[in-house]
Write a protein that holds these residues in place. Sequence first.
Motif, PDB file in Angstrom:
ATOM      1  N   ALA A  92      -3.760   0.510  -6.971  1.00 58.61           N
ATOM      2  CA  ALA A  92      -4.498  -0.045  -5.399  1.00 58.61           C
ATOM      3  C   ALA A  92      -5.724  -0.949  -6.364  1.00 58.61           C
ATOM      4  O   ALA A  92      -6.312  -1.644  -4.870  1.00 58.61           O
ATOM      5  N   THR A  93      -6.683   0.527  -7.303  1.00 56.53           N
ATOM      6  CA  THR A  93      -7.272  -0.178  -7.276  1.00 56.53           C
ATOM      7  C   THR A  93      -7.909  -1.792  -7.485  1.00 56.53           C
ATOM      8  O   THR A  93      -8.963  -2.516  -7.046  1.00 56.53           O
TER       9      THR A  93
ATOM     10  N   CYS B 250      -0.746   4.436  -6.279  1.00 59.84           N
ATOM     11  CA  CYS B 250      -1.637   5.066  -6.614  1.00 59.84           C
ATOM     12  C   CYS B 250      -1.624   5.653  -8.264  1.00 59.84           C
ATOM     13  O   CYS B 250      -2.941   5.281  -9.060  1.00 59.84           O
TER      14      CYS B 250
ATOM     15  N   GLU C 230       1.235  -1.678   0.158  1.00 63.72           N
ATOM     16  CA  GLU C 230       0.069   0.095  -0.059  1.00 63.72           C
ATOM     17  C   GLU C 230       1.000   1.087   0.010  1.00 63.72           C
ATOM     18  O   GLU C 230       1.035   2.410   0.432  1.00 63.72           O
TER      19      GLU C 230
ATOM     20  N   ASP D 180      -3.932   3.348 -11.058  1.00 63.01           N
ATOM     21  CA  ASP D 180      -5.181   2.718 -10.440  1.00 63.01           C
ATOM     22  C   ASP D 180      -4.517   0.980  -9.955  1.00 63.01           C
ATOM     23  O   ASP D 180      -5.133   0.032  -9.803  1.00 63.01           O
TER      24      ASP D 180
ATOM     25  N   SER E  49      -5.855   1.044  -0.141  1.00 67.32           N
ATOM     26  CA  SER E  49      -5.473   2.266  -0.261  1.00 67.32           C
ATOM     27  C   SER E  49      -3.844   2.634  -0.669  1.00 67.32           C
ATOM     28  O   SER E  49      -3.056   1.506  -0.311  1.00 67.32           O
ATOM     29  N   ALA E  50      -3.393   3.276  -1.619  1.00 66.43           N
ATOM     30  CA  ALA E  50      -1.640   3.989  -1.299  1.00 66.43           C
ATOM     31  C   ALA E  50      -2.107   4.837  -0.845  1.00 66.43           C
ATOM     32  O   ALA E  50      -2.434   5.612  -0.204  1.00 66.43           O
TER      33      ALA E  50
END
Length: 189
Positions: free
Chosen positions: A26-27, A21, A16, A24, A81-82
């Motif tokens: 992290a998505t 980020c 993380e 995308d 998330s990042a």
Amino acid sequence: MPEKKQDLAVALLIDESGSMCGLDRATYARAAAIMVYDFCKAMRIPLSIIGHTEANDVELYVYTDFDSNDENDCYRLMDISARDGNRDGAALRFVAERLMKQPESSRLLMLISDGQPAGNGGYIGTAAEEDLRGIHKEYTRKGIMFVAAAIGTDKENIERIYGDAFLDITDLQKLPFLLVKRIEKEIRR
């Protein structure tokens, strides 16, 4: 669906770091975690999903754990998330130790990362890579199977660190499916 619990335990460790980020990543890591979670839950496979970052110290985010799964796990997974830096060695060792305590005879540790470690205090480059190679080798000898899913531009560095455990994810949309396929492979053994 299987009527009995599988003789396999799975741990998923997610980078993380702030660089997640980009594009995308992290998505896609979050989507992969959700698919792995749903698959393992349906197949009655014990699962732990932990994210990690480093600000001043290593920070671990336990989204779901082997014996503490509940109905809120799916909501916690949405927090992937990042964040900051990454000191992969400490997080990898932490997760491997938790996995070693599982009674299942097969143990699979999957890592999602977009690059080589970049932590505080000089935890970068050759020294950090050597640390990770040592941890990988130590726990492979103890019977843990590794999968290092490389989802960023540092793929050659991740391949150099993890060797035959390296999984090149060029198309991020395939990440969730490839991780579930890898778990399926272990079930069929």
